[in-house]
Design an enzyme around this catalytic site. Structure first.
Site, PDB file in Angstrom:
ATOM      1  CE  LYS A  33       3.842 -10.061   3.094  1.00  0.00           C
ATOM      2  NZ  LYS A  33       3.320  -8.712   2.777  1.00  0.00           N
ATOM      3  CG  ASP A  60       6.009  -6.226   2.981  1.00  0.00           C
ATOM      4  OD1 ASP A  60       6.865  -5.527   2.420  1.00  0.00           O
ATOM      5  OD2 ASP A  60       5.086  -6.809   2.371  1.00  0.00           O
ATOM      6  CG  LEU A  61       6.256  -1.143   7.491  1.00  0.00           C
ATOM      7  CD1 LEU A  61       6.602  -0.225   8.664  1.00  0.00           C
ATOM      8  CD2 LEU A  61       4.747  -1.216   7.310  1.00  0.00           C
ATOM      9  CG  LEU A  63      10.712   2.781   5.317  1.00  0.00           C
ATOM     10  CD1 LEU A  63       9.937   1.583   5.777  1.00  0.00           C
ATOM     11  CD2 LEU A  63      11.715   3.207   6.382  1.00  0.00           C
ATOM     12  CG  HIS A  64      11.474   4.706  -2.551  1.00  0.00           C
ATOM     13  ND1 HIS A  64      11.025   4.322  -3.803  1.00  0.00           N
ATOM     14  CD2 HIS A  64      12.549   5.487  -2.771  1.00  0.00           C
ATOM     15  CE1 HIS A  64      11.795   4.870  -4.733  1.00  0.00           C
ATOM     16  NE2 HIS A  64      12.724   5.580  -4.127  1.00  0.00           N
ATOM     17  CB  ILE A  66      15.851  11.966   1.146  1.00  0.00           C
ATOM     18  CG1 ILE A  66      15.264  12.421   2.483  1.00  0.00           C
ATOM     19  CG2 ILE A  66      15.212  12.706  -0.018  1.00  0.00           C
ATOM     20  CD1 ILE A  66      15.566  13.882   2.818  1.00  0.00           C
ATOM     21  CG  ASN A  68      18.691  12.699   7.432  1.00  0.00           C
ATOM     22  OD1 ASN A  68      19.491  12.174   8.204  1.00  0.00           O
ATOM     23  ND2 ASN A  68      17.863  13.675   7.803  1.00  0.00           N
ATOM     24  CB  THR A  69      13.522  10.634   5.383  1.00  0.00           C
ATOM     25  OG1 THR A  69      13.675  12.040   5.250  1.00  0.00           O
ATOM     26  CG2 THR A  69      12.130  10.319   5.880  1.00  0.00           C
ATOM     27  CB  THR A 120       5.711  -9.459  -8.994  1.00  0.00           C
ATOM     28  OG1 THR A 120       4.972  -9.269  -7.798  1.00  0.00           O
ATOM     29  CG2 THR A 120       6.960 -10.230  -8.698  1.00  0.00           C
ATOM     30  NE  ARG A 182      -2.186 -18.185  -4.919  1.00  0.00           N
ATOM     31  CZ  ARG A 182      -1.673 -17.201  -4.177  1.00  0.00           C
ATOM     32  NH1 ARG A 182      -0.661 -17.439  -3.362  1.00  0.00           N
ATOM     33  NH2 ARG A 182      -2.151 -15.984  -4.256  1.00  0.00           N
ATOM     34  N   GLY A 211       0.149 -16.092   1.555  1.00  0.00           N
ATOM     35  CA  GLY A 211      -1.001 -15.407   2.141  1.00  0.00           C
ATOM     36  C   GLY A 211      -2.253 -16.242   2.040  1.00  0.00           C
ATOM     37  NE  ARG A 212      -4.516 -13.579  -2.086  1.00  0.00           N
ATOM     38  CZ  ARG A 212      -4.427 -12.993  -3.273  1.00  0.00           C
ATOM     39  NH1 ARG A 212      -5.516 -12.540  -3.854  1.00  0.00           N
ATOM     40  NH2 ARG A 212      -3.252 -12.842  -3.876  1.00  0.00           N
TER      41      ARG A 212
HETATM   42  O1  C5P Z   1      -2.217 -14.090  -0.784  1.00  0.00           O
HETATM   43  P1  C5P Z   1      -0.864 -14.218  -1.441  1.00  0.00           P
HETATM   44  O2  C5P Z   1      -0.181 -15.538  -1.175  1.00  0.00           O
HETATM   45  O3  C5P Z   1      -0.897 -13.858  -2.906  1.00  0.00           O
HETATM   46  O4  C5P Z   1       0.006 -13.117  -0.665  1.00  0.00           O
HETATM   47  C1  C5P Z   1       1.306 -12.795  -1.054  1.00  0.00           C
HETATM   48  C2  C5P Z   1       1.843 -11.706  -0.181  1.00  0.00           C
HETATM   49  O5  C5P Z   1       3.096 -11.304  -0.701  1.00  0.00           O
HETATM   50  C3  C5P Z   1       0.975 -10.435  -0.129  1.00  0.00           C
HETATM   51  O6  C5P Z   1       1.149  -9.863   1.163  1.00  0.00           O
HETATM   52  C4  C5P Z   1       1.585  -9.571  -1.212  1.00  0.00           C
HETATM   53  O7  C5P Z   1       1.400  -8.194  -0.955  1.00  0.00           O
HETATM   54  C5  C5P Z   1       3.065  -9.937  -1.078  1.00  0.00           C
HETATM   55  N1  C5P Z   1       3.868  -9.678  -2.261  1.00  0.00           N
HETATM   56  C6  C5P Z   1       3.617 -10.235  -3.499  1.00  0.00           C
HETATM   57  N2  C5P Z   1       4.431  -9.962  -4.565  1.00  0.00           N
HETATM   58  C7  C5P Z   1       5.478  -9.140  -4.410  1.00  0.00           C
HETATM   59  C8  C5P Z   1       5.766  -8.586  -3.169  1.00  0.00           C
HETATM   60  C9  C5P Z   1       4.924  -8.871  -2.099  1.00  0.00           C
HETATM   61  O8  C5P Z   1       2.667 -10.981  -3.655  1.00  0.00           O
HETATM   62  N3  C5P Z   1       6.283  -8.929  -5.433  1.00  0.00           N
END
Ligand code: C5P
Length: 233
Positions: A33, A60-61, A63-64, A66, A68-69, A120, A182, A211-212
């Site tokens: 991601k 994972d950008l 977007l939000h 109008i 057309n954009t 979240t 986790r 992620g972490r």
């Molecule tokens: O490090 P960790 O496992 O918490 O990373 C979760 C990833 O998911 C991060 O990139 C975080 O921005 C993304 N994310 C999230 N909750 C969301 C949407 C995206 O934790 N509702």
């Protein structure tokens, strides 16, 4: 695409992300991601480079704008050949339809398009006070998921706790991508509502975003493999 583990490469530079990905050389290549931090730091070239290394990519950008954009921006992103990208469902059904149109290449192919419902980080109180949305948050999340389905999108990002209900509301083929994962013996950090990879599998998540627990692990490859074993096998 079947169930998979997506690694959130939340690094601030190309150098750091390559150093991380190099550890996986010779083994299973993680689905990566790429978020705003890395994309804004390094630009579209980082996406091409990681793709060239053989990784699938979730761009994972969120977007939000109008319709057309968003449509025109999605047309540009479709050239990057990512596997999944996303937007905010709160941009309305018309914006999501525009996005889908823009993302679809002349040959009819396109990346999967996923909607963020309510972040979240938004809770009932901030939704009511800041956004003036007075409905229960679960109802809002399901309504946005339904709108995404109506617009023709492929799924939503949601909490693993919501994945079962999203499938009930929008069908089992409507994808759920769930962060907040986790290990049972791990540190939960700033995530509040978490699940283990095995629980996320049980509840029917299609993709987990981790992620972490992987990027900050002493042995990231072992942590990734553990996720794959718990979630995919
Ligand atoms: O490090 P960790 O496992 O918490 O990373 C979760 C990833 O998911 C991060 O990139 C975080 O921005 C993304 N994310 C999230 N909750 C969301 C949407 C995206 O934790 N509702």
């Amino acid at each position: 695409m079947g169930r998979d583990v997506i690694v959130a490469c939340d690094f601030a530079s190309a150098e750091k992300v390559y150093e991380f990905l190099d550890k996986f050389e010779g083994g299973r290549k993680p689905f990566v991601k790429i978020g705003m931090e890395l994309f804004y730091a390094e630009g579209p070239q980082i996406v091409r480079e990681i793709k060239k290394r053989g990784h699938k990519i979730f761009l994972d950008l969120k977007l939000h704008d109008i319709p057309n954009t968003v449509k025109k921006s999605m047309a540009v992103l479709s050239n990057l050949d990512v596997d999944i990208t996303n937007l905010h469902a709160s941009g309305t059904i018309r914006m999501m339809e525009g996005a889908l149109e823009g993302l679809t290449r002349p040959d009819g192919t396109r990346p999967l398009l996923i909607a963020v419902t309510q972040l979240t980080s938004t809770d009932q109180e901030s939704m009511e006070n800041d956004l003036l949305i007075k409905e229960p948050i679960d109802k809002v999340v399901m309504h946005y998921a339904h709108n995404a389905k109506v617009a023709g999108l492929d799924g939503v990002v949601c909490s693993p706790l919501e994945a079962g209900k999203v499938h009930e509301t929008c069908g089992k083929d409507f994808l759920t991508i769930t962060p907040g994962v986790r290990f049972a013996d791990g540190d939960i950090g700033d995530q509040k509502r978490v699940m283990t990879p095995a629980q996320a599998k049980e509840i029917g998540s299609d993709y987990i975003v981790v992620g972490r627990p992987i990027t900050a692990a002493e042995d990231p490859v072992a942590a990734y493999n553990r996720c794959v074993e718990e979630f995919c096998d």
